[in-house]
Design an enzyme around this catalytic site. Structure first.
Site, mmCIF file in Angstrom:
data_model
loop_
_atom_site.group_PDB
_atom_site.id
_atom_site.type_symbol
_atom_site.label_atom_id
_atom_site.label_comp_id
_atom_site.label_asym_id
_atom_site.label_seq_id
_atom_site.Cartn_x
_atom_site.Cartn_y
_atom_site.Cartn_z
ATOM 1 N N ASN A 199 0.827 -1.204 0.000
ATOM 2 C CA ASN A 199 0.000 0.000 0.000
ATOM 3 C C ASN A 199 0.866 1.261 0.000
ATOM 4 O OD1 ASN A 199 -1.959 2.010 0.502
ATOM 5 N ND2 ASN A 199 -3.278 0.542 1.538
ATOM 6 N N ASP A 225 -1.457 3.060 6.311
ATOM 7 C CA ASP A 225 -1.647 3.343 4.887
ATOM 8 C C ASP A 225 -0.466 4.162 4.378
ATOM 9 O OD1 ASP A 225 -2.590 4.043 2.332
ATOM 10 O OD2 ASP A 225 -4.661 4.047 2.984
#
Length: 389
Positions: A264, A322
């Site tokens: 990610n 993230d």
């Protein structure tokens, strides 16, 4: 002098020094105070909804687990909401700071809404600073301006800059429109150029984060399958979750890292010798608390730029990590489901910018600002730490 507060069986140490005496937004928590909890303690079983705020202090706050985090915050840190939209997740990914205009560009979370493509917006930090001064330190709402981009740029999910004065965006693609690495001029009419949209004739699955290796023009990007999982891309046709390097001068692209569940976020340290990659497999086809919520560290090979010597850097306690950024001291900052978590160069949790809500990404904005995207809100933190440019 230190004062002790006891809540739910936890002992929380709160600084009463000159730094924190009047700083109600700083909470110092001694890790020893929760190392052993009562057997009947209501342990957290869902890291996506049950977040760690043992003092129940009103948020947003700075949680300090290691005294060195106070140095990163500085003598008078502050954090305020500077934009909000209760009806749309307008502030999700791809933040890029433009120093010439003191603006931040970012993208929405439209990928989860198949009825409307994701969109890109921008805000003026100069306006935010002015409004905060006029408000006397209260929350404000700056003007959020949507940016009209070419139809070839769909679902922007990663951003960095600047590359020869342009924003660098990684797109998920949408339907038959392929994922791409694109340049966008930060000035109207926001002219764009697609640099890459295939791997030797094959479409990528769904591009995510993108970064430029310090000291080079090499563009690195993540390819995962979140576009497919969110319903805006067809089924994957390439190996899932890899990191690629694109050489814009030669036009060549190659894989440099693999074997993730869902790669990610991506970041490099200041000298480009270490790469950090987040694996967010716990938020794949469904939320799974036993999946990876992990930041890995790699050495970057000087000649080939492949990622070597893979090792676990940190495991996040709240949701998933993230977007990631590195500050000038080598500390790693990660956007998580409770705000932004901060780790020392050796992977120890120093503290959190605790929002009590999800943050997917953020960006350092010189000289000493941190802009945090929190889906329906944007926060501006004034701190001492500076990000790697």
């Amino acid at each position: 002098m230190r004062a002790l507060a006891v809540l739910s069986g936890l002992v929380c140490v709160v600084l009463c020094s000159s730094l924190a005496e009047n700083a109600t937004n700083i909470v110092v928590i001694d890790p020893k105070s929760f190392a052993v909890l009562p057997q009947d303690y209501p342990f957290r079983t869902d890291p996506f909804t049950q977040l760690f705020n043992p003092t129940n202090t009103s948020t947003p706050i700075f949680q300090v687990f290691n005294p060195s985090f106070l140095d990163l915050l500085g003598p008078n840190p502050s954090i305020h909401q500077i934009a909000s939209n209760g009806s749309a997740a307008f502030a999700h990914e791809a933040p890029v700071y433009v120093p010439e205009t003191d603006e931040v560009f970012f993208s929405s979370n439209g990928g989860s809404d198949v009825t409307r493509p994701g969109w890109v917006s921008k805000i003026s930090l100069s306006e935010a600073e002015r409004l905060l001064e006029e408000s006397g330190g209260g929350d404000v709402n700056v003007t959020v301006t949507e940016v009209s981009l070419d139809d070839s740029i769909q679902e922007v999910n990663g951003g960095t800059g600047l590359f020869n004065g342009d924003l660098v965006f990684a797109t998920q693609g949408r339907g038959s429109i392929p994922p791409s690495v694109a340049l966008v001029n930060p000035q109207e009419p926001y002219n764009s150029t697609i640099l890459l949209n295939n791997f030797y004739g094959r479409q990528f699955n769904s591009l995510n984060d993108v970064k430029i290796l310090p000291g080079t023009d090499m563009i690195f990007f993540v390819d995962d399958i979140y576009g497919y999982l969110s319903g805006v891309r067809p089924a994957p046709t390439m190996f899932q979750s890899q990191i690629y390097r694109f050489d814009p001068e030669l036009g060549t692209v190659r894989a440099v890292a693999t074997d993730f569940v869902e790669a990610n976020g991506l970041a490099f340290d200041g000298d480009g010798k270490i790469a950090y990659v987040t694996d967010t497999g716990a938020a794949g086809r469904s939320l799974n608390a036993t999946g990876p919520t992990t930041i890995y560290a790699f050495d970057v090979d000087v000649k080939t730029h492949t990622f070597t010597n893979r090792r676990i850097f940190a495991y996040v306690d709240a949701g998933i990590p993230d977007g990631v950024q590195v500050d000038t001291e080598g500390n790693v900052w990660a956007a998580c489901w409770d705000g932004v978590q901060v780790f020392s160069p050796d992977g120890a949790l120093l503290g959190k910018v605790f929002l009590n809500t999800l943050s997917a990404n953020f960006i350092f904005a010189p000289p000493n600002r941190l802009v945090i995207l929190a889906e329906t809100k944007i926060y501006l933190a004034r701190i001492a730490a500076k990000g790697v440019v």
